[in-house]
Scaffold this motif. Structure first.
Motif: not given
Ligand SMILES: Nc1ncnc2c1ncn2[C@@H]1O[C@H](COP(=O)(O)OP(=O)(O)OP(=O)(O)O)[C@@H](O)[C@H]1O
Ligand SMILES: [Mg+2]
Length: 244
Positions: A23, A46, A210
């Motif tokens: 992530r 994220g 991410g």
């Protein structure tokens, strides 16, 4: 870089997977002193996880997260160095704003006089003795911001602090963050409110899926053909023309 003066925040190759799914994927960026830095990106990109990694609230799989040159847990008297607003949901409904701040002042190692000062600063003196369960979202957010200011920190890390604030509250927050930086403080603030961020940020970091997809000064952002942070954001996130 001067070894004597570590940067307020540094993320080096941060990685985090949840249930085997990456992530946060090699996130690297830094926050320079005296700057307001906007952390931007779509829902689920994220931002919150990155902030939690920087503050040591989530364990990392790889990389380094440094606050003033050390992991957050190694900071001396953290509340007097870093003020944090993560979410305003953490208030106990039966305790008043003043009670929350009094307990937070004890934890932060600051005097009770700071409680009155920050209540006044966020415009909550009048409602300080009401139970937090009766507060509006914006009032809870103001108390969370007040708690972050208690220790007179030199760095503020704020995850969507404008959430729920009324126009006057948003105006106050923008002025507050600019004044904080003008006085030498540093701010990392995540937000979806691009016009607000365009007004207050010196730098932006954009995350999607991410990964850091852009890191730029506001001058660089505004040199984009669109001349706006929104245009720049839509371009770097590849969400231009996307209907949500
Ligand atoms: N504790 C967790 N367990 C499992 N997945 C998680 C956990 N925390 C975050 N995630 C996942 O990691 C990704 C990033 O989430 P994060 O909350 O950091 O996004 P965000 O950029 O803050 O989004 P938003 O703009 O909606 O606040 C999402 O896919 C989220 O579902
Ligand atoms: Mg978030």
């Amino acid at each position: 870089m001067n070894e004597q003066t570590p940067l307020p925040l540094e993320a080096h190759g941060l990685r985090k997977a949840f249930r085997g799914r990456p992530r946060i994927d090699d996130v690297t960026f830094s926050v320079r002193p005296g700057r307001v830095v906007g952390l931007l990106g779509p829902n689920g990109a994220g931002k919150t996880t990155t902030i939690r990694l920087l503050l040591g609230l989530v364990s990392r799989d790889a990389g380094d997260a440094l606050v003033f040159g050390v992991p957050y847990r190694d900071l001396e008297r953290p509340p007097q160095q870093v003020g944090v607003v993560l979410d305003a949901g953490g208030l106990h409904p039966s305790r008043s704003g003043r009670q929350h701040l009094t307990m937070a002042a004890l934890r932060a190692g600051v005097g009770a006089d700071r409680v009155e000062a920050v209540l006044a600063e966020v415009g909550m003196s009048r409602d300080a003795d009401r139970r937090a369960g009766t507060y509006s979202l914006g009032m809870r957010q103001r108390i969370a911001i007040a708690a972050a200011l208690l220790g007179e920190p030199r760095l503020l890390v704020l995850d969507e602090p404008a959430n729920g604030l009324d126009p006057a509250g948003m105006h106050w927050l923008r002025q507050k963050l600019r004044a904080f930086a003008a006085a030498g403080g540093t701010v990392l603030v995540s937000s979806h409110l691009l016009s607000d961020i365009q007004e207050i940020a010196d730098d932006v970091v954009v995350i999607t899926d991410g990964r850091v997809v852009a890191e730029a000064t506001m001058a660089e952002v505004l040199a984009d053909p669109s001349g706006t942070l929104e245009g720049y954001y839509l371009e770097v996130t590849g969400t231009e023309g996307m209907v949500r």
